[in-house]
Structure formats: structure tokens, C-alpha cells
Scaffold this active site. Structure first.
Site, PDB file in Angstrom:
ATOM      1  N   GLU A  93      -9.750  -2.011   2.673  1.00 43.87           N
ATOM      2  CA  GLU A  93     -10.127  -3.045   3.619  1.00 43.87           C
ATOM      3  C   GLU A  93      -9.454  -2.837   4.973  1.00 43.87           C
ATOM      4  O   GLU A  93      -8.382  -2.239   5.090  1.00 43.87           O
ATOM      5  CB  GLU A  93      -9.769  -4.412   3.079  1.00 43.87           C
ATOM      6  CG  GLU A  93      -8.286  -4.569   2.909  1.00 43.87           C
ATOM      7  CD  GLU A  93      -7.915  -5.738   2.023  1.00 43.87           C
ATOM      8  OE1 GLU A  93      -8.822  -6.447   1.561  1.00 43.87           O
ATOM      9  OE2 GLU A  93      -6.718  -5.922   1.809  1.00 43.87           O
ATOM     10  N   CYS A 113      -2.165   1.654  -4.673  1.00 41.01           N
ATOM     11  CA  CYS A 113      -0.791   2.020  -4.293  1.00 41.01           C
ATOM     12  C   CYS A 113       0.002   2.246  -5.570  1.00 41.01           C
ATOM     13  O   CYS A 113      -0.171   1.525  -6.553  1.00 41.01           O
ATOM     14  CB  CYS A 113      -0.144   0.903  -3.473  1.00 41.01           C
ATOM     15  SG  CYS A 113       1.541   1.295  -2.934  1.00 41.01           S
ATOM     16  N   CYS A 120       2.147  -7.931  -5.459  1.00 44.62           N
ATOM     17  CA  CYS A 120       1.118  -7.329  -4.600  1.00 44.62           C
ATOM     18  C   CYS A 120      -0.126  -6.955  -5.404  1.00 44.62           C
ATOM     19  O   CYS A 120      -0.030  -6.214  -6.384  1.00 44.62           O
ATOM     20  CB  CYS A 120       1.688  -6.088  -3.907  1.00 44.62           C
ATOM     21  SG  CYS A 120       0.453  -5.179  -2.957  1.00 44.62           S
ATOM     22  N   GLY A 188      -2.000   0.082   0.513  1.00 46.07           N
ATOM     23  CA  GLY A 188      -1.296   1.354   0.364  1.00 46.07           C
ATOM     24  C   GLY A 188       0.029   1.414   1.087  1.00 46.07           C
ATOM     25  O   GLY A 188       0.343   0.581   1.942  1.00 46.07           O
ATOM     26  N   SER A 220       4.221  -0.286   8.504  1.00 45.21           N
ATOM     27  CA  SER A 220       4.960  -1.140   7.572  1.00 45.21           C
ATOM     28  C   SER A 220       5.240  -0.338   6.306  1.00 45.21           C
ATOM     29  O   SER A 220       4.333   0.257   5.719  1.00 45.21           O
ATOM     30  CB  SER A 220       4.125  -2.371   7.223  1.00 45.21           C
ATOM     31  OG  SER A 220       4.731  -3.091   6.173  1.00 45.21           O
ATOM     32  N   SER A 242       9.403  -3.908   4.542  1.00 47.28           N
ATOM     33  CA  SER A 242       9.185  -4.996   3.583  1.00 47.28           C
ATOM     34  C   SER A 242      10.455  -5.198   2.778  1.00 47.28           C
ATOM     35  O   SER A 242      10.728  -4.446   1.852  1.00 47.28           O
ATOM     36  CB  SER A 242       8.022  -4.627   2.661  1.00 47.28           C
ATOM     37  OG  SER A 242       6.843  -4.526   3.417  1.00 47.28           O
ATOM     38  N   LEU A 243      11.205  -6.223   3.132  1.00 49.05           N
ATOM     39  CA  LEU A 243      12.531  -6.406   2.530  1.00 49.05           C
ATOM     40  C   LEU A 243      12.444  -7.236   1.249  1.00 49.05           C
ATOM     41  O   LEU A 243      12.797  -6.755   0.171  1.00 49.05           O
ATOM     42  CB  LEU A 243      13.432  -7.080   3.577  1.00 49.05           C
ATOM     43  CG  LEU A 243      14.927  -6.950   3.397  1.00 49.05           C
ATOM     44  CD1 LEU A 243      15.354  -5.516   3.193  1.00 49.05           C
ATOM     45  CD2 LEU A 243      15.642  -7.553   4.617  1.00 49.05           C
ATOM     46  N   ASN A 319       0.728 -14.906  -0.935  1.00 52.81           N
ATOM     47  CA  ASN A 319      -0.701 -15.072  -1.013  1.00 52.81           C
ATOM     48  C   ASN A 319      -1.125 -14.882  -2.473  1.00 52.81           C
ATOM     49  O   ASN A 319      -1.145 -13.757  -2.946  1.00 52.81           O
ATOM     50  CB  ASN A 319      -1.297 -13.965  -0.145  1.00 52.81           C
ATOM     51  CG  ASN A 319      -2.601 -14.368   0.421  1.00 52.81           C
ATOM     52  OD1 ASN A 319      -3.057 -15.478   0.234  1.00 52.81           O
ATOM     53  ND2 ASN A 319      -3.213 -13.436   1.103  1.00 52.81           N
ATOM     54  N   CYS A 362      -3.874  -8.747   2.182  1.00 54.96           N
ATOM     55  CA  CYS A 362      -3.170  -7.973   1.165  1.00 54.96           C
ATOM     56  C   CYS A 362      -4.010  -7.560  -0.044  1.00 54.96           C
ATOM     57  O   CYS A 362      -3.689  -7.892  -1.178  1.00 54.96           O
ATOM     58  CB  CYS A 362      -1.949  -8.749   0.693  1.00 54.96           C
ATOM     59  SG  CYS A 362      -0.960  -9.333   2.049  1.00 54.96           S
TER      60      CYS A 362
HETATM   61  N1  SAH Z   1       2.890  -0.771   1.619  1.00 53.24           N
HETATM   62  C1  SAH Z   1       3.363  -1.284   2.846  1.00 53.24           C
HETATM   63  C2  SAH Z   1       2.293  -1.879   3.732  1.00 53.24           C
HETATM   64  C3  SAH Z   1       1.187  -2.665   3.096  1.00 53.24           C
HETATM   65  S1  SAH Z   1       1.570  -4.239   2.431  1.00 53.24           S
HETATM   66  C4  SAH Z   1       4.474  -2.278   2.606  1.00 53.24           C
HETATM   67  O1  SAH Z   1       4.692  -2.648   1.471  1.00 53.24           O
HETATM   68  O2  SAH Z   1       5.138  -2.632   3.570  1.00 53.24           O
HETATM   69  C5  SAH Z   1       1.794  -5.264   3.889  1.00 53.24           C
HETATM   70  C6  SAH Z   1       2.739  -6.440   3.645  1.00 53.24           C
HETATM   71  O3  SAH Z   1       2.141  -7.425   2.783  1.00 53.24           O
HETATM   72  C7  SAH Z   1       4.041  -6.027   2.978  1.00 53.24           C
HETATM   73  O4  SAH Z   1       5.137  -6.663   3.580  1.00 53.24           O
HETATM   74  C8  SAH Z   1       3.839  -6.539   1.577  1.00 53.24           C
HETATM   75  O5  SAH Z   1       5.054  -6.694   0.914  1.00 53.24           O
HETATM   76  C9  SAH Z   1       3.081  -7.825   1.814  1.00 53.24           C
HETATM   77  N2  SAH Z   1       2.392  -8.364   0.629  1.00 53.24           N
HETATM   78  C10 SAH Z   1       1.874  -7.688  -0.405  1.00 53.24           C
HETATM   79  N3  SAH Z   1       1.308  -8.542  -1.287  1.00 53.24           N
HETATM   80  C11 SAH Z   1       1.471  -9.784  -0.789  1.00 53.24           C
HETATM   81  C12 SAH Z   1       1.079 -11.089  -1.226  1.00 53.24           C
HETATM   82  N4  SAH Z   1       0.406 -11.267  -2.350  1.00 53.24           N
HETATM   83  N5  SAH Z   1       1.404 -12.128  -0.436  1.00 53.24           N
HETATM   84  C13 SAH Z   1       2.058 -11.944   0.735  1.00 53.24           C
HETATM   85  N6  SAH Z   1       2.445 -10.738   1.203  1.00 53.24           N
HETATM   86  C14 SAH Z   1       2.153  -9.666   0.437  1.00 53.24           C
HETATM   87 FE1  SF4 Z   2       2.295  -0.808  -2.267  1.00 48.36          FE
HETATM   88 FE2  SF4 Z   2       3.079  -2.264  -0.138  1.00 48.36          FE
HETATM   89 FE3  SF4 Z   2       1.771  -3.409  -2.211  1.00 48.36          FE
HETATM   90 FE4  SF4 Z   2       4.272  -2.559  -2.539  1.00 48.36          FE
HETATM   91  S1  SF4 Z   2       3.565  -4.195  -1.154  1.00 48.36           S
HETATM   92  S2  SF4 Z   2       2.579  -2.223  -3.968  1.00 48.36           S
HETATM   93  S3  SF4 Z   2       4.292  -0.721  -1.272  1.00 48.36           S
HETATM   94  S4  SF4 Z   2       0.954  -1.875  -0.809  1.00 48.36           S
END
Ligand code: SAH
Ligand code: SF4
Length: 386
Positions: A93, A113, A120, A188, A220, A242-243, A319, A362
Site C-alpha cells: 500500500e 515483513c 504490527c 516492510g 523509518s 521505532s522505539l 491501530n 500500517c
Molecule cells: N518497518 C519500519 C517502517 C514501517 S512501520 C518500522 O518498523 O519502523 C511504520 C510505523 O508504524 C512503525 O513505527 C511501526 O512500529 C508502526 N506500527 C506498526 N503497526 C502499528 C499499529 N498496529 N498501530 C500503530 N503503529 C503501528
Molecule cells: Fe516490520 Fe516495521 Fe511492522 Fe516491525 S513494525 S513488523 S519492522 S513493518
């Protein structure tokens, strides 16, 4: 006959080399690059200032191929989301978030991923494959075309919304383009598809292509330390990390890559990155999970953790998606958590949830497609059902 080469796969150096193999000069490559990326042109015969013989050769040996949209949804807040077919029943997407002073495009780097973060939905799908450079830059190429077409139909449509962007990027005067910022925050892990992502980043920055400043392009990452160091050397754009947890015990569970690259190493990599970064801070993303990582004690531990790292925080309300085990923290809790960071002098924003009525967050829509494909409903059916 050989399969045509997709010219979207090349950054400037790559295209110059491909042209050189055919006895063509570098300026010809740059000319074609401008047609491809600035004009969004996919028709070699329309490249009028390119020599006819070269146009014929390109027609025979090359193509311009971006992923094709399966679904195009516009949210009531103007957020636009495309679901893109990347073959073999995989979809990714791309999301466009219009705001008053900028337009942010959120793009994907992989189908699925492998890193399996607990909260996630992309991670829950597992890893399908890396996107090619052409599929990554193709998202920007395509969005530019589709948004341009939209502008022709309805001038200025859906550009009146306010609010914060997905990437916590500072508002700066409108550059006059629909897409002024790109964030690699779609599906990803960008740094797990390093070469292709860097090729695409170079195109985003190249004046012969999209000409975005390094401050307006954000990668990110969940924290792949050696790749953060490589990016610092190869193509230092703005960095978001992403901490999601202030200590290793909790982060090991939420973001499993932490087991390999724990917080101490990650914080050190962030500080090193800032030597070369276009901004003088790292953005820390922090998903707010009710009762898991959102207490006052967690906030205070974060303040201590990032003491030596110039940073901003972007709090992301979780989310939810079908089958997810977590709940979103309440808004009072998020406010209080943010207050502790702010009182410690850390600039902290809370991401507005945008485009919820089109699941523009996401990996959600692509997640649904994957579930269906697992039940062997094919993409063709989806197209018909549109
Ligand atoms: N893989 C990378 C970038 C893609 S995810 C990463 O992890 O940084 C982009 C952001 O969305 C990241 O900070 C991730 O932790 C967050 N994210 C993933 N799933 C989520 C969810 N269900 N609700 C809110 N944020 C989410
Ligand atoms: Fe992959 Fe980012 Fe999702 Fe973690 S938050 S599973 S690194 S896409």
C-alpha cells in the site's frame, strides 16, 4: 526476445551505465530520467527531444513499469490510499496524506515483513519478498501521476486539511508540489531491503528526478544498527526509529530485532547518525499500547534512555486490526505520557489517526487481501469485485 528492462529500477548512475553499454552519452540518460520522473512519462515515443533512433531502441529494449493499483480509496479527511498489485497475489500500500502546508506520501519497501513486531499487522503476514527499486520509486511515480490527474479534474481537491503528518515532519512553506515529503513508513522494513531502498532514495533526492531535499525524505526503521550506519555514509536522509519500549526486556518482546541490536547499541547508532543527518534530531516513534508500555514509569524511563540523543517523539495511538492482542491507550493516558516527555524538554507530538475509514494505517488493507488470498481468493476476483 529479451525481457525489457524497467528503467524505473535505475538511479542516475545506473541509468548512465546502462546507456553507456549502448554507446549513449550520460546527458542522454539524464534527459530520459527527466521525462520518466519529472514528467511522469511512460511513452518513449513522446520523449520529443530524444533522438529518434534512441527512442526506437528504448521502445525495443526497455519499459517503464510501476505497480498497478487494485484499489484506490479516498477517506473523508482527504487521505488517499492505493492498494498495489506486486504480483503472485501480493499487494502493498501507498498512502497520500494531504495537509495545509505539505503533502506526504507514505510508501512501502517490502511485501510483508520478516521482523514480526508484536503489534504490527504487516509483521503478522510474514515476509513475502523485497520490492525492487522500480516498485519502490514506482509508488512515488504513480502517485504523482494519479494526483496530477486528480488535480486536472478538481483543482486543489482535498488539499485543505490540517493536522500532523505520519512522519512528524516540520511544516515548511508549500513547495508547490502535491507531494512535498516522502516517508518510508508503509509495509516492510526499509533497511532490510537496503540496496533497492537506497536506489529509490537517490532518485527522490536527484534534481533530474524528484528533487526533494534530504530533510523531506524520512526512513523509518525498527533499528537495524549496521544498516543505520551504512545509510549515514550512503544517503543520509531524515531518520525515524521505532522505539516502542524504554528497556530491553519489554522491547525484546515488542520489537524482536532488539534481541540482536539492543537499546544501548541503537542509541549509540542514532547519535552517530546525527553527524551526517539533514536534521539535528532523530524522531522516535512510540506506539501507545494500553497497559503495556504507556505508564508514567515508562515515560520517565524513556527520558533517561534518550538523555544523550537529540530527538523528538511521535506517539502513535495503536491501530487495532483483527486478531491483534493489544488495545489503544486512552487519550488521557496518552496526554499524560506526552506531558512527562514534554516536561523533560522533549518535543513530542501525538499522531492524528488519519484515513481510518479507508484503513489507511500500517498494512491494514493489504493485510485483508493477504488473509483472503490465504483462503485462495485470487487478486483477479478482487479486481472484479471493485
Ligand atoms: N518497518 C519500519 C517502517 C514501517 S512501520 C518500522 O518498523 O519502523 C511504520 C510505523 O508504524 C512503525 O513505527 C511501526 O512500529 C508502526 N506500527 C506498526 N503497526 C502499528 C499499529 N498496529 N498501530 C500503530 N503503529 C503501528
Ligand atoms: Fe516490520 Fe516495521 Fe511492522 Fe516491525 S513494525 S513488523 S519492522 S513493518
Amino acid at each position: 526476445m529479451n525481457t525489457p528492462v524497467n528503467l524505473l529500477d535505475f538511479d542516475q548512475d545506473g541509468l548512465v551505465a546502462w546507456f553507456a553499454e549502448r554507446g549513449e552519452k550520460p546527458f542522454r540518460a539524464r534527459q530520459v530520467m527527466r521525462w520518466l520522473h519529472r514528467e511522469g512519462c511512460d511513452d518513449f515515443t513522446a520523449m520529443t527531444d530524444v533522438a529518434k533512433s534512441l527512442r526506437a531502441r528504448l521502445q525495443a529494449e526497455a519499459c517503464v513499469r510501476s505497480p498497478s493499483p487494485i484499489r484506490d480509496s479516498v477517506s473523508s479527511d482527504g487521505t488517499r490510499k492505493w492498494l498495489l498489485d506486486v504480483g503472485n497475489a501480493n499487494a502493498v500500500e501507498t498512502v497520500f496524506i494531504p495537509e495545509a502546508s505539505r503533502g506526504t506520501l507514505c510508501i512501502s519497501s517490502q511485501a510483508g515483513c520478516a521482523l514480526d513486531c508484536a503489534f504490527c499487522s504487516t509483521g503478522k503476514q510474514g515476509f513475502n519478498r523485497n520490492l525492487s527499486a522500480g516498485e519502490i520509486i514506482g509508488q512515488l511515480w504513480l502517485a504523482n501521476r494519479l494526483l496530477g490527474a486528480a488535480r486536472d479534474v478538481a483543482p486543489g481537491a482535498s488539499l485543505e486539511q490540517g493536522g500532523e503528518s505520519a512522519g512528524d515532519l516540520e511544516g515548511e512553506p508549500d513547495s508547490g508540489r502535491m507531494i512535498s515529503n516522502v516517508v518510508m513508513m508503509g509495509m516492510g522494513e526499509p533497511l532490510a531491503n537496503y540496496e533497492n531502498v537506497v536506489t529509490a532514495l537517490r532518485l527522490m533526492l536527484d534534481d533530474h528526478a524528484y528533487g526533494l531535499s534530504r530533510r523531506r525524505v524520512t526512513v523509518s526503521t525498527s533499528g537495524i544498527v549496521p544498516a543505520i550506519d551504512r545509510l549515514r555514509e550512503d544517503c543520509p536522509v531524515a531518520l525515524a526509529v521505532s522505539l516502542h519500549a524504554p528497556d530491553d526486556a519489554l522491547r525484546d518482546q515488542l520489537v524482536p530485532i532488539n534481541i540482536k541490536y539492543p537499546l544501548r547499541e541503537l542509541m549509540a547508532a542514532c547519535v552517530r547518525y546525527l553527524d551526517r543527518a539533514p536534521r539535528d534530531f532523530v524522531t522516535f516513534e512510540y506506539v501507545m499500547l494500553d497497559g503495556i508500555n504507556d505508564s508514567d514509569a515508562h515515560a520517565r524511563a524513556l527520558v533517561a534512555l534518550v538523555r544523550d540523543v537529540p530527538c523528538k517523539f511521535n506517539l502513535i495511538p495503536f491501530n487495532p486490526f483483527p486478531g491483534s492482542a493489544f488495545r489503544r491507550s486512552g487519550s488521557d493516558r496518552i496526554r499524560r505520557f506526552a506531558g512527562i516527555l514534554i516536561d523533560a524538554g522533549i518535543v513530542t507530538t501525538t499522531r492524528k489517526t488519519r484515513g481510518e475509514d479507508v484503513d489507511a494505517a500500517c498494512g491494514q488493507l493489504a493485510g485483508q487481501v493477504q488473509d483472503k488470498t490465504r483462503r485462495t481468493i485470487r487478486l483477479e476476483n478482487l479486481r472484479e469485485a471493485r
